[in-house]
Design a protein around this motif. Structure first.
Motif, PDB file in Angstrom:
ATOM      1  N   VAL A 691      94.397  57.993 119.103  1.00  0.00           N
ATOM      2  CA  VAL A 691      94.045  56.978 119.916  1.00  0.00           C
ATOM      3  C   VAL A 691      92.535  56.470 120.211  1.00  0.00           C
ATOM      4  CG1 VAL A 691      93.753  57.127 122.497  1.00  0.00           C
ATOM      5  CG2 VAL A 691      95.391  58.208 121.532  1.00  0.00           C
ATOM      6  N   PRO A 692      92.394  55.120 120.581  1.00  0.00           N
ATOM      7  CA  PRO A 692      91.113  54.473 120.247  1.00  0.00           C
ATOM      8  C   PRO A 692      90.285  54.656 121.611  1.00  0.00           C
ATOM      9  CG  PRO A 692      92.327  52.505 120.780  1.00  0.00           C
ATOM     10  CD  PRO A 692      93.944  53.732 120.721  1.00  0.00           C
ATOM     11  N   ARG A 693      88.705  54.989 121.474  1.00  0.00           N
ATOM     12  CA  ARG A 693      87.386  55.529 122.310  1.00  0.00           C
ATOM     13  C   ARG A 693      87.944  53.633 122.972  1.00  0.00           C
ATOM     14  NH1 ARG A 693      82.810  56.903 121.573  1.00  0.00           N
ATOM     15  NH2 ARG A 693      83.114  57.077 119.267  1.00  0.00           N
ATOM     16  N   LYS A 694      87.310  52.824 122.369  1.00  0.00           N
ATOM     17  CA  LYS A 694      87.087  51.235 122.531  1.00  0.00           C
ATOM     18  C   LYS A 694      87.813  50.036 121.732  1.00  0.00           C
ATOM     19  CE  LYS A 694      82.265  51.795 123.184  1.00  0.00           C
ATOM     20  NZ  LYS A 694      80.902  51.799 122.453  1.00  0.00           N
ATOM     21  N   ILE A 695      88.261  49.454 123.207  1.00  0.00           N
ATOM     22  CA  ILE A 695      88.972  48.676 122.414  1.00  0.00           C
ATOM     23  C   ILE A 695      88.154  46.784 122.955  1.00  0.00           C
ATOM     24  CG2 ILE A 695      91.238  47.042 122.263  1.00  0.00           C
ATOM     25  CD1 ILE A 695      92.109  49.188 123.211  1.00  0.00           C
ATOM     26  N   ALA A 696      88.243  46.639 121.007  1.00  0.00           N
ATOM     27  CA  ALA A 696      87.640  44.463 121.691  1.00  0.00           C
ATOM     28  C   ALA A 696      88.079  43.776 121.996  1.00  0.00           C
ATOM     29  CB  ALA A 696      86.290  44.487 120.912  1.00  0.00           C
ATOM     30  N   PHE A 697      88.359  42.757 122.187  1.00  0.00           N
ATOM     31  CA  PHE A 697      88.912  41.718 122.847  1.00  0.00           C
ATOM     32  C   PHE A 697      88.547  40.528 122.235  1.00  0.00           C
ATOM     33  CE2 PHE A 697      90.942  44.722 125.149  1.00  0.00           C
ATOM     34  CZ  PHE A 697      92.621  44.207 125.003  1.00  0.00           C
ATOM     35  N   VAL A 698      88.723  39.565 121.459  1.00  0.00           N
ATOM     36  CA  VAL A 698      88.338  39.046 120.617  1.00  0.00           C
ATOM     37  C   VAL A 698      88.903  36.932 121.359  1.00  0.00           C
ATOM     38  CG1 VAL A 698      87.257  37.495 119.144  1.00  0.00           C
ATOM     39  CG2 VAL A 698      87.490  39.751 118.935  1.00  0.00           C
ATOM     40  N   GLN A 699      88.104  36.494 122.613  1.00  0.00           N
ATOM     41  CA  GLN A 699      88.753  35.741 123.072  1.00  0.00           C
ATOM     42  C   GLN A 699      89.105  34.566 123.165  1.00  0.00           C
ATOM     43  OE1 GLN A 699      91.361  36.802 124.924  1.00  0.00           O
ATOM     44  NE2 GLN A 699      91.023  35.118 126.814  1.00  0.00           N
ATOM     45  N   CYS A 700      90.231  33.263 122.752  1.00  0.00           N
ATOM     46  CA  CYS A 700      89.745  31.942 122.535  1.00  0.00           C
ATOM     47  C   CYS A 700      90.453  32.174 120.967  1.00  0.00           C
ATOM     48  CB  CYS A 700      88.476  30.828 123.241  1.00  0.00           C
ATOM     49  SG  CYS A 700      88.355  30.652 124.942  1.00  0.00           S
ATOM     50  N   VAL A 701      90.484  33.033 120.209  1.00  0.00           N
ATOM     51  CA  VAL A 701      90.372  32.915 118.671  1.00  0.00           C
ATOM     52  C   VAL A 701      91.487  31.625 118.560  1.00  0.00           C
ATOM     53  CG1 VAL A 701      90.493  34.064 116.647  1.00  0.00           C
ATOM     54  CG2 VAL A 701      89.875  35.218 118.492  1.00  0.00           C
ATOM     55  N   GLY A 702      91.306  30.926 117.863  1.00  0.00           N
ATOM     56  CA  GLY A 702      93.017  29.770 117.326  1.00  0.00           C
ATOM     57  C   GLY A 702      92.897  28.615 118.414  1.00  0.00           C
ATOM     58  N   SER A 703      92.387  28.845 119.452  1.00  0.00           N
ATOM     59  CA  SER A 703      92.708  28.165 120.711  1.00  0.00           C
ATOM     60  C   SER A 703      90.855  26.914 120.677  1.00  0.00           C
ATOM     61  CB  SER A 703      92.073  28.489 122.117  1.00  0.00           C
ATOM     62  OG  SER A 703      93.527  29.575 122.154  1.00  0.00           O
ATOM     63  N   ARG A 704      91.507  25.634 121.440  1.00  0.00           N
ATOM     64  CA  ARG A 704      90.731  24.710 121.543  1.00  0.00           C
ATOM     65  C   ARG A 704      89.979  24.159 119.838  1.00  0.00           C
ATOM     66  NH1 ARG A 704      88.000  26.474 127.171  1.00  0.00           N
ATOM     67  NH2 ARG A 704      90.134  26.520 128.649  1.00  0.00           N
ATOM     68  N   ASP A 705      90.131  24.805 118.819  1.00  0.00           N
ATOM     69  CA  ASP A 705      89.439  24.564 117.748  1.00  0.00           C
ATOM     70  C   ASP A 705      90.654  23.472 116.685  1.00  0.00           C
ATOM     71  OD1 ASP A 705      88.334  24.819 115.453  1.00  0.00           O
ATOM     72  OD2 ASP A 705      87.963  26.939 115.515  1.00  0.00           O
ATOM     73  N   ARG A 706      90.286  22.536 116.396  1.00  0.00           N
ATOM     74  CA  ARG A 706      91.449  21.466 115.446  1.00  0.00           C
ATOM     75  C   ARG A 706      90.713  21.702 114.315  1.00  0.00           C
ATOM     76  NH1 ARG A 706      92.748  16.747 118.811  1.00  0.00           N
ATOM     77  NH2 ARG A 706      91.523  16.583 120.874  1.00  0.00           N
ATOM     78  N   GLU A 707      90.106  22.296 113.898  1.00  0.00           N
ATOM     79  CA  GLU A 707      89.722  22.193 112.653  1.00  0.00           C
ATOM     80  C   GLU A 707      90.692  23.367 112.258  1.00  0.00           C
ATOM     81  OE1 GLU A 707      85.592  22.687 110.713  1.00  0.00           O
ATOM     82  OE2 GLU A 707      85.526  20.986 112.266  1.00  0.00           O
ATOM     83  N   ARG A 708      90.629  24.960 112.815  1.00  0.00           N
ATOM     84  CA  ARG A 708      91.943  25.961 112.402  1.00  0.00           C
ATOM     85  C   ARG A 708      93.498  25.423 113.393  1.00  0.00           C
ATOM     86  NH1 ARG A 708      88.205  29.953 110.751  1.00  0.00           N
ATOM     87  NH2 ARG A 708      85.815  29.289 111.776  1.00  0.00           N
ATOM     88  N   GLY A 709      93.442  24.609 113.465  1.00  0.00           N
ATOM     89  CA  GLY A 709      94.889  24.189 113.694  1.00  0.00           C
ATOM     90  C   GLY A 709      94.786  24.924 115.068  1.00  0.00           C
ATOM     91  N   GLY A 710      94.546  24.816 116.070  1.00  0.00           N
ATOM     92  CA  GLY A 710      94.205  24.714 117.644  1.00  0.00           C
ATOM     93  C   GLY A 710      93.522  24.326 118.186  1.00  0.00           C
ATOM     94  N   SER A 711      94.870  22.639 119.249  1.00  0.00           N
ATOM     95  CA  SER A 711      93.583  21.450 119.393  1.00  0.00           C
ATOM     96  C   SER A 711      93.718  21.442 121.162  1.00  0.00           C
ATOM     97  CB  SER A 711      94.288  20.559 118.927  1.00  0.00           C
ATOM     98  OG  SER A 711      96.289  19.872 119.332  1.00  0.00           O
ATOM     99  N   TYR A 712      95.115  22.872 121.333  1.00  0.00           N
ATOM    100  CA  TYR A 712      94.314  23.060 122.836  1.00  0.00           C
ATOM    101  C   TYR A 712      94.476  24.427 123.202  1.00  0.00           C
ATOM    102  CZ  TYR A 712      99.389  23.121 122.362  1.00  0.00           C
ATOM    103  OH  TYR A 712     100.990  23.299 121.928  1.00  0.00           O
ATOM    104  N   CYS A 713      94.075  24.243 124.442  1.00  0.00           N
ATOM    105  CA  CYS A 713      94.140  25.894 125.011  1.00  0.00           C
ATOM    106  C   CYS A 713      95.064  26.463 125.115  1.00  0.00           C
ATOM    107  CB  CYS A 713      93.045  25.835 126.182  1.00  0.00           C
ATOM    108  SG  CYS A 713      93.323  27.973 127.433  1.00  0.00           S
TER     109      CYS A 713
END
Ligand SMILES: Cc1cc2nc3c(=O)[nH]c(=O)nc-3n(C[C@H](O)[C@H](O)[C@H](O)COP(=O)(O)OP(=O)(O)OC[C@H]3O[C@@H](n4cnc5c(N)ncnc54)[C@H](O)[C@@H]3O)c2cc1C
Ligand code: SF4
Ligand code: SF4
Length: 726
Positions: A691-713
């Protein structure tokens, strides 16, 4: 076939329209099937979806087409023609009850994509328990490199997977589906499978021949040969000429097809080069005898001391009631150097020398031996000479080490044993001086490559030198001999001319192995035998000879794959080697074989081991299924193809997704949260199940980044992250 398409289909069907629901994957349900709870009400996704799947499946106005893709649309509104490609499921939907017996028998474990790769599933599987249709499917990714590189197309991945599970008898049965000689090939094959194994790009290729050899040794330890069953007797008789690997292989496959087979062999014993050429320290004779005896147990009739051209002609065979003939008499005439003095009794051709040794005939006593040639036969002669008591053995080759056709490991072992090598040296003539036979040689420089692709040797003027030895062995190749009176069409090189199906210019007469290829290899000869058997079967049944070929499998080395080069098998020490003909390389133990098999990447997905076919009581497995094109006439088309899932492994590699097991996507986390998921809803770390003690959520990954193929939220992930965090 996602929830959008399902709803539309149900509404239209209820309104009285007939609907084709076309879905790319093996089940309808789409992304929603992977979610734990459904946005925005947080209801159980499967509780909502499952009744809809059943409704779609049962509705008389809906036809669900799974594993299907639209490839073309023509026409106009009210009158469209839609071309759909239906990819094979390899399991008959109508017969499959979804019992899972096939998956229990399947030895191939693959990452379960539905669970975000957090668990594994078998190569034959159901996408998820509530899937519609509920039938299983088989994942075939294409032919693995090992199989594609093998002339026999031996399904190495299949028997390797079974070895990994300790299911050795079944593994051996898989080998024998394609190859009657596991012990022989496991020792003496030039193993293109291993050379091309994908794992070689990561650390070291799978040691495939030693795994096959392990199985053959295991079989001998059982004391009984594990042979496939003969598929119903047939009355036709087929004659095979030559009991080498090619002739015996043809006899084996013909016998399995039910034909009555007689093999005519000129020598006193069957085996060809397996018995009279390849030395016992590489291929023990008891292994050859065991595997030939197994063929005889199957019903193959071998008649020795009977030579084609001397004791019978082809017309005699047809007159005696044989319906077809396979010629496989190899290449038994030693090639000559064509230089002065070559006919001296102290000059032997390589094959004649080995034959005399293996038949225990008189060989001239010699302390110093010169071997001319750079192929495997030359190396075999040199190493045999050492074992026969020679004090000094030197191999002379006219090109460099890099151009030597002999296998590098053979050359290495010969060097370890004390064989000397002189490169770039060409023989000019034998001369007798004061009763002693000498060989005059000249130094050579290598020029631009010739038509064989190897650099052409050119004599360096003034570089002549003399070699003195008690015996000279000329091992520069062998030639084919064909009785002239038969009128067989030959190639300009004197080998027998054949077509794709190995048919010769004479009706009902097929040929293969060295007789067709010139001096080649065991596995090519065995592969010809197998192909000829199927071609003869097609000929006798009056149907065309067809072969099904799959495309190559893609790269299977994942980003996070750990290096593990494995262990080679052990070898005898040099002093024990050169004092006799004991086998040089030892086999793997059970544990070593399983450890080595563990390294296989299962490149092809399904390994075509056919365990599922045996396990399925409903006869539902269809390995030969093919792609089908279907045309649908419709008045309107509704697109409900959803969105693609963002893959951080491709577009955000710096986050280490698929490299580090504890980096997962929100969709993977959905599967962890789900009660039907890989951890039954318990939140644990994929790396160690804790069971993990801490979990980090990395937000907005892949969204609103045209260069990475995510052009909108996507506007869903923040909500999901909060829900998941809670
Ligand atoms: C010394 C040596 C070492 C080798 N080492 C390797 C190796 O390590 N790995 C590898 O892959 N390959 C090796 N090869 C090559 C391999 O052995 C051959 O390519 C293979 O055996 C060819 O099989 P075949 O059945 O076509 O012919 P063969 O093995 O030559 O068998 C032909 C059979 O036909 C019989 N025959 C001949 N004429 C007649 C006739 N008129 N009537 C009836 N019968 C007849 C012969 O007696 C023989 O039994 C080696 C070859 C030699 C010579
Ligand atoms: S053929 Fe073998 S590997 Fe393929 S699905 Fe069947 S059991 Fe699994
Ligand atoms: S990793 Fe396994 S399946 Fe892939 S090429 Fe090597 S032996 Fe064959």
């Amino acid at each position: 076939g996602g929830i959008g398409g399902i709803e539309v289909a149900l509404d239209l069907a209820e309104a009285g329209f007939f609907v084709y629901l076309v879905e790319k994957s093996a089940s309808i349900g789409g992304l929603m099937a992977r979610l734990d709870k459904t946005f925005p009400t947080n209801d159980c996704a499967m509780c909502i979806l499952s009744p809809k799947l059943v409704e779609c499946g049962r509705h008389l106005n809906i036809e669900v087409l799974t594993l299907a893709e639209v490839v073309n649309i023509s026409g106009e509104a009210g009158n469209f023609t839609v071309t759909v490609r239906e990819n094979p499921r390899y399991v008959d939907v109508a017969s499959c009850t979804g019992c899972g017996d096939c998956a229990n028998a399947c030895p191939v474990n693959l990452p379960n994509d539905f669970e975000g790769g957090l668990s594994t599933r078998k190569a034959v599987f159901r996408l998820f328990p509530q899937a519609f249709p509920g039938a299983f499917q088989i994942e075939k990714r294409g032919v693995p490199n090992c199989q594609a590189a093998c002339p026999l197309e031996q399904k190495a991945q299949g028997y390797i997977a079974l070895i990994r599970e300790g299911r050795f008898e079944e593994a051996l049965r898989v080998v024998r589906m394609d190859n009657p000689f596991p012990g022989i090939c496991g020792r003496a094959c030039h193993h293109p499978c291993m050379e091309h194994c994908q794992r070689g790009m990561l650390d070291a290729p799978l040691r495939i021949p030693y795994l096959k050899r392990f199985l053959a040794d295991f079989e001998r330890s059982l004391g009984k040969a594990l042979l496939p069953e003969v598929r119903g007797e047939r009355s036709e008789r087929v004659a095979v000429v030559g009991a080498g690997p090619s002739g015996l292989s043809c006899a084996y496959f013909l016998r399995l097809l039910g034909y009555q087979v007689v093999v005519f062999e000129a020598q006193s014993h069957p085996g060809g080069m397996m018995r009279f050429g390849i030395p016992p320290y590489r291929l023990p004779r008891d292994v050859v005898e065991w595997e030939i005896r197994a063929l005889q147990e199957l019903g193959v009739d071998i008649r020795c001391n009977t030579a084609w051209g001397r004791d019978f002609l082809l017309q005699d065979l047809f007159a005696r009631g044989f319906s077809a003939v396979y010629l496989a008499c190899g290449a038994w005439k030693g090639a000559r150097l064509g230089i002065e003095g070559e006919d001296h009794p102290q000059v032997l051709d390589g094959l004649a020398y080995l034959l005399r040794c293996h038949r225990c005939e008189d060989i001239p006593r010699a302390e110093r031996i010169a071997v001319i040639g750079g192929g495997n036969v030359a190396i075999d002669c040199a190493r045999t000479a050492l074992r026969q008591g020679a004090k000094e053995v030197t191999v002379y080759y006219r090109r460099s080490f890099d151009e030597m056709p002999a296998r590098p490991e053979e050359v290495e072992e010969a060097k370890e044993e004390g064989v000397e090598f002189i490169f770039c040296a060409a023989p000019k003539r034998f001369v007798e001086v004061n009763g002693k036979l000498l060989l005059e040689m000249a130094g050579v420089r290598l020029c631009a490559p010739d038509e064989s692709g190897r650099r052409r040797p050119e004599i360096i003027p003034g570089s002549e030198f003399t070699v003195s030895a008690d015996l000279y062995i000329v091992a520069t190749g062998q030639k084919v001999v064909v009785p002239e009176k038969e009128g067989l069409e030959l190639t300009p090189w004197g080998t027998v001319k054949v077509g794709e199906n190995l048919a010769t210019s004479l009706p009902g007469v097929f040929a293969g192995g060295d007789l067709v290829l010139g001096p080649a290899t065991l596995v090519e000869a065995i592969a010809h035998g197998k192909r000829a058997a199927y071609a003869i079967d097609a000929y006798l049944r009056g149907v065309p000879f067809e072969e099904q070929r799959l495309s190559p499998a893609p790269l299977a080395i994942s980003w996070g794959e750990r290096k593990n080069p494995g262990e080679p098998p052990r070898k005898l020490g040099v002093p024990e080697r050169v004092t006799g003909f004991a086998e040089v390389v030892s086999g793997y133990t059970e544990q070593e074989a399983r450890d080595e098999a563990q390294r296989c990447l299962s490149c092809g997905g399904c390994a075509e081991c056919l365990r599922c076919v045996e396990a399925c009581k409903r006869n539902a497995i269809r390995h030969k299924d093919k792609v089908r094109l279907r045309e649908l006439r419709v008045g309107a088309i509704v697109y409900a193809t959803g969105t693609g899932v963002f893959d951080p492994a491709k577009r955000l590699r710096e986050l280490g997704y698929r490299k580090y097991p504890n980096v997962i996507t929100s969709l993977d986390f959905e599967r962890i949260l789900s009660a039907s998921g890989p951890t039954k809803g318990k939140v644990v770390r994929p790396s160690d199940g804790k069971v993990p003690r801490k979990i980090a959520f990395v937000q907005c990954v892949g969204s609103r980044d045209r260069e990475r193929g995510g052009s909108y939220c996507s506007s869903v992930c923040c909500m999901y992250a909060i829900k998941e965090a809670l």
